[in-house]
Design a protein around this motif. Structure first.
Motif, PDB file in Angstrom:
ATOM      1  N   ASN A  60       0.818  -1.214   0.000  1.00 14.50           N
ATOM      2  CA  ASN A  60       0.000   0.000   0.000  1.00 14.50           C
ATOM      3  C   ASN A  60       0.855   1.269   0.000  1.00 14.50           C
ATOM      4  O   ASN A  60       0.439   2.318   0.469  1.00 14.50           O
ATOM      5  CB  ASN A  60      -0.951  -0.011   1.213  1.00 14.50           C
ATOM      6  CG  ASN A  60      -2.092   0.959   1.079  1.00 14.50           C
ATOM      7  OD1 ASN A  60      -2.664   1.135   0.017  1.00 14.50           O
ATOM      8  ND2 ASN A  60      -2.427   1.612   2.174  1.00 14.50           N
ATOM      9  N   ILE A  80      -6.334   8.945  -0.437  1.00 15.68           N
ATOM     10  CA  ILE A  80      -5.668   8.191  -1.502  1.00 15.68           C
ATOM     11  C   ILE A  80      -4.336   8.890  -1.740  1.00 15.68           C
ATOM     12  O   ILE A  80      -4.283  10.116  -1.845  1.00 15.68           O
ATOM     13  CB  ILE A  80      -6.495   8.168  -2.795  1.00 15.68           C
ATOM     14  CG1 ILE A  80      -7.773   7.349  -2.595  1.00 15.68           C
ATOM     15  CG2 ILE A  80      -5.678   7.608  -3.961  1.00 15.68           C
ATOM     16  CD1 ILE A  80      -8.730   7.377  -3.782  1.00 15.68           C
ATOM     17  N   GLY A  90      -2.304   4.241  -3.224  1.00 11.26           N
ATOM     18  CA  GLY A  90      -2.622   3.556  -1.980  1.00 11.26           C
ATOM     19  C   GLY A  90      -3.747   4.282  -1.267  1.00 11.26           C
ATOM     20  O   GLY A  90      -4.041   5.444  -1.574  1.00 11.26           O
ATOM     21  N   PHE A  91      -4.389   3.589  -0.327  1.00 12.17           N
ATOM     22  CA  PHE A  91      -5.415   4.221   0.509  1.00 12.17           C
ATOM     23  C   PHE A  91      -4.942   4.147   1.949  1.00 12.17           C
ATOM     24  O   PHE A  91      -4.721   3.062   2.479  1.00 12.17           O
ATOM     25  CB  PHE A  91      -6.771   3.527   0.354  1.00 12.17           C
ATOM     26  CG  PHE A  91      -7.846   4.125   1.218  1.00 12.17           C
ATOM     27  CD1 PHE A  91      -8.187   5.465   1.105  1.00 12.17           C
ATOM     28  CD2 PHE A  91      -8.522   3.346   2.144  1.00 12.17           C
ATOM     29  CE1 PHE A  91      -9.177   6.024   1.907  1.00 12.17           C
ATOM     30  CE2 PHE A  91      -9.515   3.899   2.945  1.00 12.17           C
ATOM     31  CZ  PHE A  91      -9.847   5.235   2.830  1.00 12.17           C
ATOM     32  N   GLU A 112     -13.226   2.174   2.852  1.00  7.86           N
ATOM     33  CA  GLU A 112     -12.690   0.902   2.361  1.00  7.86           C
ATOM     34  C   GLU A 112     -13.440   0.356   1.153  1.00  7.86           C
ATOM     35  O   GLU A 112     -12.950  -0.557   0.485  1.00  7.86           O
ATOM     36  CB  GLU A 112     -12.651  -0.143   3.485  1.00  7.86           C
ATOM     37  CG  GLU A 112     -14.003  -0.633   3.942  1.00  7.86           C
ATOM     38  CD  GLU A 112     -14.654   0.206   5.040  1.00  7.86           C
ATOM     39  OE1 GLU A 112     -15.574  -0.301   5.690  1.00  7.86           O
ATOM     40  OE2 GLU A 112     -14.269   1.371   5.250  1.00  7.86           O
ATOM     41  N   PRO A 116     -10.965   1.829  -3.148  1.00  6.51           N
ATOM     42  CA  PRO A 116     -10.431   0.903  -4.159  1.00  6.51           C
ATOM     43  C   PRO A 116     -11.051   1.099  -5.551  1.00  6.51           C
ATOM     44  O   PRO A 116     -10.361   0.947  -6.560  1.00  6.51           O
ATOM     45  CB  PRO A 116     -10.773  -0.477  -3.596  1.00  6.51           C
ATOM     46  CG  PRO A 116     -10.877  -0.267  -2.126  1.00  6.51           C
ATOM     47  CD  PRO A 116     -11.463   1.110  -1.969  1.00  6.51           C
ATOM     48  N   MET A 119      -9.387   4.250  -6.945  1.00  2.00           N
ATOM     49  CA  MET A 119      -7.981   3.974  -7.264  1.00  2.00           C
ATOM     50  C   MET A 119      -7.862   3.206  -8.570  1.00  2.00           C
ATOM     51  O   MET A 119      -6.957   3.474  -9.371  1.00  2.00           O
ATOM     52  CB  MET A 119      -7.328   3.201  -6.118  1.00  2.00           C
ATOM     53  CG  MET A 119      -7.122   4.048  -4.873  1.00  2.00           C
ATOM     54  SD  MET A 119      -6.722   3.102  -3.381  1.00  2.00           S
ATOM     55  CE  MET A 119      -5.360   2.117  -3.928  1.00  2.00           C
ATOM     56  N   THR A 120      -8.766   2.288  -8.811  1.00  2.00           N
ATOM     57  CA  THR A 120      -8.754   1.530 -10.068  1.00  2.00           C
ATOM     58  C   THR A 120      -9.048   2.453 -11.244  1.00  2.00           C
ATOM     59  O   THR A 120      -8.395   2.370 -12.292  1.00  2.00           O
ATOM     60  CB  THR A 120      -9.779   0.382 -10.008  1.00  2.00           C
ATOM     61  OG1 THR A 120      -9.441  -0.469  -8.907  1.00  2.00           O
ATOM     62  CG2 THR A 120      -9.808  -0.410 -11.290  1.00  2.00           C
ATOM     63  N   SER A 123      -6.005   4.700 -11.727  1.00  2.00           N
ATOM     64  CA  SER A 123      -4.909   3.897 -12.271  1.00  2.00           C
ATOM     65  C   SER A 123      -5.078   3.655 -13.769  1.00  2.00           C
ATOM     66  O   SER A 123      -4.099   3.656 -14.522  1.00  2.00           O
ATOM     67  CB  SER A 123      -4.827   2.567 -11.525  1.00  2.00           C
ATOM     68  OG  SER A 123      -3.785   1.790 -12.021  1.00  2.00           O
ATOM     69  N   GLY A 169     -18.392  -0.930  -4.812  1.00  2.00           N
ATOM     70  CA  GLY A 169     -17.255  -1.401  -4.024  1.00  2.00           C
ATOM     71  C   GLY A 169     -17.637  -2.549  -3.108  1.00  2.00           C
ATOM     72  O   GLY A 169     -16.890  -3.525  -2.967  1.00  2.00           O
ATOM     73  N   GLN A 173     -16.165  -6.322  -3.351  1.00  2.00           N
ATOM     74  CA  GLN A 173     -15.551  -6.965  -2.195  1.00  2.00           C
ATOM     75  C   GLN A 173     -16.248  -8.287  -1.869  1.00  2.00           C
ATOM     76  O   GLN A 173     -15.577  -9.275  -1.546  1.00  2.00           O
ATOM     77  CB  GLN A 173     -15.592  -6.043  -0.981  1.00  2.00           C
ATOM     78  CG  GLN A 173     -14.763  -6.586   0.173  1.00  2.00           C
ATOM     79  CD  GLN A 173     -14.791  -5.678   1.358  1.00  2.00           C
ATOM     80  OE1 GLN A 173     -15.692  -5.789   2.177  1.00  2.00           O
ATOM     81  NE2 GLN A 173     -13.816  -4.788   1.446  1.00  2.00           N
TER      82      GLN A 173
END
Length: 182
Positions: A60, A80, A90-91, A112, A116, A119-120, A123, A169, A173
């Motif tokens: 991370n 982030i 990273g988070f 949480e 993510p 971030m995806t 990215s 999310g 998960q």
């Protein structure tokens, strides 16, 4: 193992409307870390409880732990982090210090489940930047659009659907957890 109450991994993904949105319009703030240090100059006296976020892809972005530094407060949790020249994300869920060239992105809805997903999406846009010094600068990031769930506000303009991001999310998960047997 964490559980997602009320989320069935076998269900289809939530139905969401995605649209391109400028990154600054998704986040409350983005900017350089105010708690950056040259790692070699950090004090090691005291309890090493603060993560040191660098531009590594491992763990991370955490490259060790340090005690509270007398000259700067740590960055608050819930951010982030983006290593500019390495394009690493990273988070951070606890207060942290950073190396140089780390951007810190915040929104009150980051958690949480939402972090993510964002971030995806961020990215996916990093591939258009060069690596190293010609990579992702704050100016370039501010001109970057990411595809996020949106909804139309009562007054007409679309806005980021944070509830949809969280729902997606949670669904993702739950899918991962259904695949993992511990």
């Amino acid at each position: 193992m964490l559980k997602n109450p009320g989320v069935d991994a076998s269900q289809t993904p939530p139905s969401l409307n995605f649209a391109p949105v400028l990154l600054p319009d998704v986040l409350d703030s983005m900017g350089s870390s105010k708690a950056w240090f040259d790692r070699s100059k950090m004090t090691r006296e005291g309890d090493a409880i603060y993560p040191f976020v660098s531009r590594t892809r491992r763990a991370n972005g955490i490259d060790g732990f340090f005690p509270r530094q007398a000259t700067k407060d740590p960055e608050p949790e819930g951010a982030i982090t983006l290593g500019l020249d390495t394009q690493t994300l990273g988070f951070q869920t606890v207060p942290f210090y950073t190396s140089q060239n780390i951007q810190v992105m915040r929104h009150a809805e980051l958690d949480e489940f939402t972090a993510p997903v964002l971030m995806t999406l961020i990215s996916a846009q990093m591939g258009k930047f060069s690596w190293g010094g010609n990579g992702a600068t704050l100016g370039r990031l501010k001109r970057t659009r990411i595809m996020v769930p949106v909804m139309c506000a009562a007054d007409g303009p679309q806005k980021v659907d944070w509830g949809g991001i969280r729902q997606y999310g949670k669904w993702l998960q739950a899918r991962v957890q259904a695949q993992v047997r511990i």
